[in-house]
Design an enzyme around this catalytic site. Structure first.
Site, PDB file in Angstrom:
ATOM      1  N   LYS B  79       0.887  -1.272  -0.038  1.00  0.00           N
ATOM      2  CA  LYS B  79       0.202   0.053   0.039  1.00  0.00           C
ATOM      3  C   LYS B  79       0.848   1.173  -0.207  1.00  0.00           C
ATOM      4  CE  LYS B  79      -3.911   1.946   2.614  1.00  0.00           C
ATOM      5  NZ  LYS B  79      -4.692   1.772   3.606  1.00  0.00           N
ATOM      6  N   SER B 154      -9.724   1.947   2.875  1.00  0.00           N
ATOM      7  CA  SER B 154      -8.997   2.678   1.952  1.00  0.00           C
ATOM      8  C   SER B 154      -7.940   1.841   1.260  1.00  0.00           C
ATOM      9  CB  SER B 154      -8.081   3.803   2.702  1.00  0.00           C
ATOM     10  OG  SER B 154      -7.179   3.073   3.731  1.00  0.00           O
ATOM     11  N   SER B 178     -10.189  -0.451   6.862  1.00  0.00           N
ATOM     12  CA  SER B 178      -9.585  -0.252   5.743  1.00  0.00           C
ATOM     13  C   SER B 178      -8.877  -1.488   5.112  1.00  0.00           C
ATOM     14  CB  SER B 178      -8.390   0.908   5.752  1.00  0.00           C
ATOM     15  OG  SER B 178      -8.826   2.147   5.737  1.00  0.00           O
TER      16      SER B 178
END
Lengths: 480, 487
Positions: B79, B154, B178
């Site tokens: 990420k 996210s 997330s």
């Protein structure tokens, strides 16, 4: 109207840890800008603070020294505001739960009385960087070397009633932190910085007047002058029917005045909240015990010990314990010299005099404590007279050589052999028959004064080496 | 085309060890898939192909010398919230579009030390603030199950990339859901460890007291392998817990018969899509078939978790994001007139709308006069919620519920309605407030789209979570289903 001054001080003490309070970067002073700022100090994305145990130990030492409660649980909070030399946009400090709680110190007033001053709290925090406004032509330079340097902020109660008391308190705190070795005390380098909260009120009134906060006081002299100026200014404002505005004022040493920096309305809302990157600081009893075990003797205790152990006067003990290097020096002199009182006199009169004249500090004295001890020892054991010792001292100051070496080389050893002295005395009496006659015919009240002439002659003949006590005795006997 | 992208981490490891393929071949295979599909899906902000091939070459050497660990030579995606040395680390924001990190996050370092190869950096909601991946400066990620729909957020780029088999594994972070919500919406397995299990060093902070990194992969077994390498004490993170890491692989095989699993009553009420509810119930039946004992438990205060979260998280974020001021790194506006102009324009230009909204909420919540009513109250709610969980864990070993109230929604469907967006995390947020571990794994699909089954564990009980998930996955094939066109 008669006015009373009320002062509280906030003192920022830079701690002597090698690395910063939340990072491993060096705290050394004076490096090239931005060479001692690591990613944590620069507030890079993703970095995290880790508390320096050394800073905690130093706070514990201070708290113990002022007989304060050490909080078993204290909390680091974020103080949020934007400024270019504050890389993260917040300063990590302690807010609601500081590490050091209420304590106190004693100061010596001018009238010789002692007064207890309350310390409200002391908390750990990180320093900000420096903004450099010169040399950048419309820009501001940022040096983040200082960012993250550990500070202990020491907050006093509003117990101080004059600029002189404020200075005495600040000096006492300076003395304590340097004795403890938790701060180098260097005011030029900003290791010890003071802010003063000042207000005035009519004598007899209980409520405090509106206060102003004075910033940028980086010497004891400026502290005193800034407070004096500010007290006068506030009284002028009040006496001409005005009101003191709560504000932060900056002291300008060149103009010797304070001027407004920002008012209460312009003050930041710091939005304090516990720093989620740091767990509450929990201190166990064992940690305190271990920390305090190696605690150096504090100035008060040392002063009392000097009076008792060395038989010094209160004044001498106070002067000699004023700083730790001074007290250490003195004890090193005594260790060699043996005679504590004589050592105190020689240090305070001859050594301090010479240092003063040369504009040197004790730390760089050309005469070491061991050397001075060697000299005092020779006075104490009658090897040389006090007068000769002054000559020896001058030579030691110049050459850095030991007293014994100089005494031997120049043959300054005192003559204590009574037959040798007697021979000189006889010589002098024989050479000055008329004066001997006059002396013997004189009024006995005038004789002591007249004796001085003969003593002078004997000392001159012996090149100052005859023991003055023996000379006096022999002369008195022979002149009968 | 070969089927390397269909293999589990264990199969990849076996293949690498046996010399059936090399790490370089593996990396080239996934890079080719990324080139083929990522124009559509937009799962990656940066593809670090050169570095990946280099790392793969080094991994192949390690394998040849017999120095390989269980993950050596296997590719993954990080990420873009994790700092990666020499590679752009944008956090999905224009603010950090120019930021090349000078250092590696602990998670990145540990997985690299284990020999894993980074293919690139995954798209994400800006500064991890979002539940749909639509707040990214780099545009929304598309859900491979239906490219008209969001992947969740996210960690949406990580989830979509694993679901589309563009990478066998990815890292994510979970502040309020997330990892779990996008794992649910994309049909993969994602684990949020206990707070303090994985180091936060080098992970760009959103809400420091809630953020936690975790693995995202196709199965519980893959997650167990990844977590074994990620977890553990790190002296650079003061909130990281110094406690031994369990043997997660050994834990997978433990029997689950007799395990008590609490079904959280409050997670099955109003607002839950009936298709999602039915899917979870089907999964529960299979669990019962495995000998698991289901008991009803209650988290009576869980309804306060969303409001508490939307005070605490923005409050911390408002402070964490203060460092992006245009002075030392990141976006700086052109020709600032003075300091204030520099701050205002750099931040106005660098941050997107959702980030600004949360900075405003957080600043307000911490302001003088409001602190007690908001921040302090929210912290008290956290205590109450943690107590609810403690009580629940007296009746059950693990808890169960849906990870998200509905399946993936359409792009743009909630972008103008922040509150409805915030409710996407209604079942995940309480776990973060309490600091517990939880995972989301595929349950039977509903409306043709993935559904996430959420399992919540007690503190540091990741082993048991992975254990039950693995046993359920051995008995079902929900986790093996692949979106059409990506098989």
């Amino acid at each position: 109207m008669a006015w009373e001054t009320v002062i509280g001080l906030e003192i920022h003490v830079q701690l002597t840890t090698k690395s910063k309070i939340f990072s491993g970067a060096s705290t050394r002073f004076g490096a090239e800008p931005n060479t001692q700022a690591c990613l944590v100090d620069l507030g890079f994305p993703g970095v995290l603070p880790v508390l320096n145990e050394g800073a905690v130990r130093r706070a514990v030492l201070f708290g113990t020294a002022i007989e304060a409660e050490i909080a078993r649980r204290s909390v680091f909070a974020r103080k949020n505001y934007f400024y270019p030399d504050l890389p993260k946009g917040y300063q990590i400090s302690q807010y609601e739960l500081p590490i050091v709680g209420r304590g106190h110190v004693e100061i010596l007033l001018e009238n010789g009385e002692r007064k207890r001053i309350g310390v409200t709290r002391a908390h750990l925090e990180e320093d900000a960087g420096k903004s450099l406004h010169e040399d950048f032509h419309g820009y501001t330079g940022i040096d983040l070397n200082r960012a993250g340097t550990p500070l202990l902020e020491i907050v006093s109660e509003p117990d101080l009633r004059s600029a002189k008391e404020a200075v005495a308190y600040a000096k006492k705190i300076h003395q304590i932190v340097t004795y403890l070795g938790i701060c180098d005390g260097n005011m030029q380098e900003g290791s010890f910085r003071m802010d003063a909260n000042v207000s005035v009120r009519p004598v007899g009134r209980k409520e405090f007047g509106t206060r102003t906060e004075l910033k940028n006081l980086n010497s004891f002299r400026f502290l005193e002058r800034a407070i004096d100026f500010e007290v006068e200014r506030q009284i002028d404002v009040l006496e001409s029917g005005g009101q003191v505005v709560q504000e932060t004022r900056l002291y300008d040493a060149q103009k010797d005045e304070t001027r407004s920096m920002r008012t209460k309305e312009e003050a930041n809302d710091y939005r304090y909240f516990p720093d989620p990157d740091l767990l509450p600081l929990v201190i166990e009893d064992a940690f305190i015990e271990e920390t305090v075990k190696g605690m150096p003797e504090l100035p008060e205790a040392r002063r009392r010990r000097f009076e008792e152990e060395y038989g010094l006067s209160a004044y001498d003990a106070e002067v000699l314990t004023a700083t730790r290097p001074q007290a250490d020096y003195y004890e090193a002199v005594v260790a060699v010299a043996g005679d504590a009182k004589l050592a105190a006199n020689w240090m305070m009169v001859e050594l301090f005099g010479a240092l003063n004249k040369a504009g040197l500090s004790l730390e760089v004295s050309p005469v070491s404590a061991e050397a001075l001890g060697g000299l005092v020892k020779r006075i104490a054991d009658d090897t040389i007279s006090g007068k000769i010792a002054k000559t020896v001292f001058e030579e030691m100051w110049r050459s850095g050589r030991a007293a014994d070496e100089i005494i031997e080389e120049k043959g300054l050893r005192q003559i204590t052999d009574s037959s040798a002295i007697e021979a000189i005395v006889d010589e002098v009496l024989a050479e000055n028959a008329q004066q001997v006659e006059n002396y013997r015919n004189a009024d006995p009240k005038k004789q002591p004064k007249m004796l001085g002439f003969f003593v002078g002659q004997v000392m001159k003949k012996s090149q100052g080496k005859a023991n003055p006590r023996q000379v006096n005795e022999l002369l008195r006997n022979k002149l009968g | 085309m070969s089927d390397l992208h269909r293999k589990s981490l264990r199969e990849l490891r076996e293949g690498l060890a046996a010399g059936s393929f090399t790490s370089v071949e593996l990396v080239e295979h996934f890079l080719a898939r990324i080139r083929e599909h990522d124009q559509t899906l937009n799962t990656l902000i940066t593809v670090s192909d050169k570095e990946a091939l280099q790392q793969a070459g080094a991994a192949d050497e390690r394998i040849q010398k017999g120095e390989a660990g269980p993950l050596t030579g296997i590719p993954l995606i990080h990420k873009d919230i994790f700092c990666t040395r020499g590679v752009k680390t944008s956090c999905g924001s224009r603010m950090l579009d120019n930021f090349i990190s000078p250092y590696d996050a602990t998670v990145v370092e540990r997985l690299a030390d284990a020999g894993m190869v980074m293919l690139g950096k995954a798209n994400m909601d800006e500064f991890a603030m979002g539940s749909s991946n639509e707040t990214s400066y780099y545009g929304p990620v598309k859900n491979p199950w239906d490219t008209e729909r969001v992947p969740g957020g996210s960690s949406g780029g990580s989830a979509a990339a694993v679901a589309a088999r563009l990478a066998p594994a990815a890292t994510g972070t979970d502040t309020g859901g997330s990892i779990r919500q996008p794992a649910a919406l994309c049909g993969i397995t994602g684990l949020k460890p206990s707070y303090g299990r994985v180091s936060r060093w080098g992970m760009i902070a959103f809400a420091s007291s809630l953020d936690q990194a975790g693995p995202m992969a196709r199965s519980a077994e893959d997650c167990a392998l990844l977590l074994s390498a990620m977890a553990g004490f790190d002296e650079r993170d003061s909130t990281c817990v110094d406690r031994p890491v369990d043997d997660y692989l050994a834990a997978l095989e433990r029997p689950v018969k007799g395990l008590r699993v609490g079904v959280v009553k409050e997670f099955f009420g109003e607002g839950l899509d009936s298709g999602v509810g039915a899917s979870i119930e089907e999964a529960m039946k299979v669990l019962e078939g495995l000998g698991v004992e289901l008991v009803e438990v209650s988290l009576p205060h869980s309804r306060y978790s969303v409001p508490a979260y939307y005070v605490v998280a923005p409050a911390e974020a408002s402070s964490n994001l203060a460092r992006y001021d245009g002075v030392r790194f990141g976006h700086r506006c052109d020709d600032p007139k003075d300091l204030e102009d520099l701050y205002k324009r750099s931040r106005a230009e660098g941050f997107g709308a959702e980030v600004k909204r949360r900075i405003m909420i957080g600043t307000y919540a911490l302001s003088a006069g409001y602190y007690d009513a908001y921040y302090l109250k929210a912290q008290k709610v956290r205590q109450v919620i943690a107590r609810d969980f403690r009580n629940a864990f007296e009746q059950a070993d693990l808890l169960l519920g849906p990870a998200s109230p509905e399946v993936a929604f359409r792009l743009g469907e909630k972008s103008d309605d922040p509150v409805s967006m915030y409710l996407s995390d209604i079942y995940t947020i309480a776990v973060n407030l309490a600091g517990l571990p939880a995972l989301s794994m595929p349950a039977p699909r509903a409306h043709g789209l993935p559904v996430g089954l959420q399992l919540i564990g007690n503190y540091f009980d990741e082993g048991r979570l992975l254990n039950l998930a693995h046993q359920l996955q051995l008995a079902t094939d929900w986790h093996l289903q692949t979106p059409e066109g990506f098989a």
